[in-house]
Motif scaffolding. Structure first.
Motif: not given
Length: 413
Positions: A17-18, A31, A39, A41, A34, A43, A61, A20
């Motif tokens: 988990r990332v 992005l 990842a 992602v 990533l 947002l 994402i 942003v």
């Protein structure tokens, strides 16, 4: 913390988990990397740029259209904070600290726990550059260092030899129209890594002087032909050097497959079981006219262009060109290898309906320091070639596009 340099490390974010925060320009720039890292992602932002929104629409994402809320970073491995709300940025940074989440801040790098390096890529290598002095960070200098290293790796000026055993083989490299700066990045890199270079007369000769001393350079025009045809001898030379375990580059002018006999060489290598890589090049058929201020197509003037070989005359039984049909086209005709046959070609085009007043340009030694352009018409081109002593190599352009460029680029005869 400001007294110590950052410790460089590569994060493996695949499936992790990332988060942003913010969907603006910073997110738009960060992005893609990533996503490429695999990842997961999330947002969080009430709005986003069209490019970021497209990433969400395609499922690359997950986008939650809202502002940051405490707890958003609880399950994250990495966070990028890039909102225009200073309070939210500070709160998110504090949460990242509590949860031990590496956190990058676009608004205040000194308050972040991680910095994003200036990165670039070349042939499976990622170059990441960080400023070592935490008190004197200079992003522009860092990016400049990154660019210099990546460009050097790509064009071969920064040579980093492969220490693992390379697979011997041949690369058919299109060197472009003559200017050494117009070879492709990949072609220049392969040249820098070659053991043997077999070069054509029309290839970018200036590049040969840059090769390391151990590289054997062979002029294809001087290969002993003996009982072989010229092309057969070249094919044999490619095969023999590759079989000796060498990395061979066949450096050709223009593009290997545009009147360059590249496919004949590729077929011979395939029959011999030699690995072959084809590196396309910029063809002189479009680059040389462009360098002389001639667009091969132009709105309202030419909607098509045709490239033909003029090495045999129109009435020669070996000719495969349908000259009568070409005379009926309204677009641009580009003729390669046709200087000594241009008089016969012009007569044939006129005989089949082309106007004698059709503009013609001859560009000799295109893209090099010796480039010159001579203009004529189909009616006058034969005499102009003799009077102006036009010599090969020259690209001939026939059509109304010859008159499109600024008058300063033309010298009508």
């Amino acid at each position: 913390m400001a007294e110590h340099p950052a410790y460089p490390v590569g994060l493996r974010l695949a499936g992790r988990r990332v988060v942003v925060l913010g969907g603006g320009q910073v997110a738009q720039r960060r992005l893609p990397a990533l996503i490429a890292a695999g990842a997961d992602v999330l947002l969080v932002s009430p709005e986003a740029t069209p490019s970021v929104e497209a990433m969400a629409d395609t499922g690359e994402i997950t986008w939650e259209r809202r502002r940051y809320a405490d707890g958003d970073l609880a399950d994250a491995w990495y966070a990028l904070i890039a909102t225009d709300d200073a309070g939210a940025n500070q709160a998110a940074s504090a949460e990242a600290e509590r949860h031990r989440v590496w956190c990058v801040r676009s608004d205040d790098a000194d308050q972040a726990t991680a910095w994003t390096p200036a990165t670039g890529h070349s042939e499976g290598v990622t170059v990441a550059v960080l400023t070592t002095d935490a008190r004197g960070r200079d992003p522009r200098h860092t990016a400049a260092v990154r660019d210099a290293v990546v460009e050097g790796l790509r064009d071969g000026t920064l040579v980093a030899p492969h220490h693992r055993t390379r697979t011997p083989g041949v690369a058919l490299v299109g060197g472009g129209p003559g200017d050494p700066d117009l070879i492709t990045v990949r072609g220049r890199r392969l040249l820098a890594e070659a053991d043997v270079v077999i070069a054509d007369r029309l290839g970018p000769r200036d590049l040969l002087a840059e090769l390391p001393p151990h590289v054997e350079v062979i002029d294809a025009a001087k290969i002993p032909y003996g009982r072989f045809m010229a092309q057969e001898a070249i094919n044999n030379a490619l095969i023999e050097h590759a079989r000796q375990g060498r990395s061979v580059v066949r450096l050709k002018g223009g593009d290997p497959f545009v009147f360059g006999r590249g496919m004949e060489e590729a077929q011979a290598l395939a029959e011999a079981g030699i690995p072959c890589t084809v590196v396309p090049g910029i063809s002189s058929s479009i680059s040389v006219p462009g360098a002389a201020g001639i667009p091969v197509t132009h709105r309202g003037v030419a909607h098509e262009f045709t490239v033909v070989s003029g090495h045999v005359a129109p009435d020669d039984e070996r000719s495969l060109v349908d000259w009568p049909s070409l005379a009926g086209l309204t677009g641009t005709l580009v003729i390669l290898m046709g200087v000594d046959k241009i008089g016969q070609i012009a007569e044939t085009l006129v005989a089949h309906g082309k106007s004698p007043d059709t503009p013609v340009a001859l560009v000799q030694e295109g893209t090099t320091a010796a480039q010159r352009r001579v203009d004529a018409t189909l009616a006058t081109v034969a005499g102009t070639v003799v009077a102006e002593e036009v010599r090969p190599p020259a690209v001939i352009v026939v059509g109304n596009v010859v008159g499109v460029g600024p008058a300063a680029t033309r010298n009508p005869r």
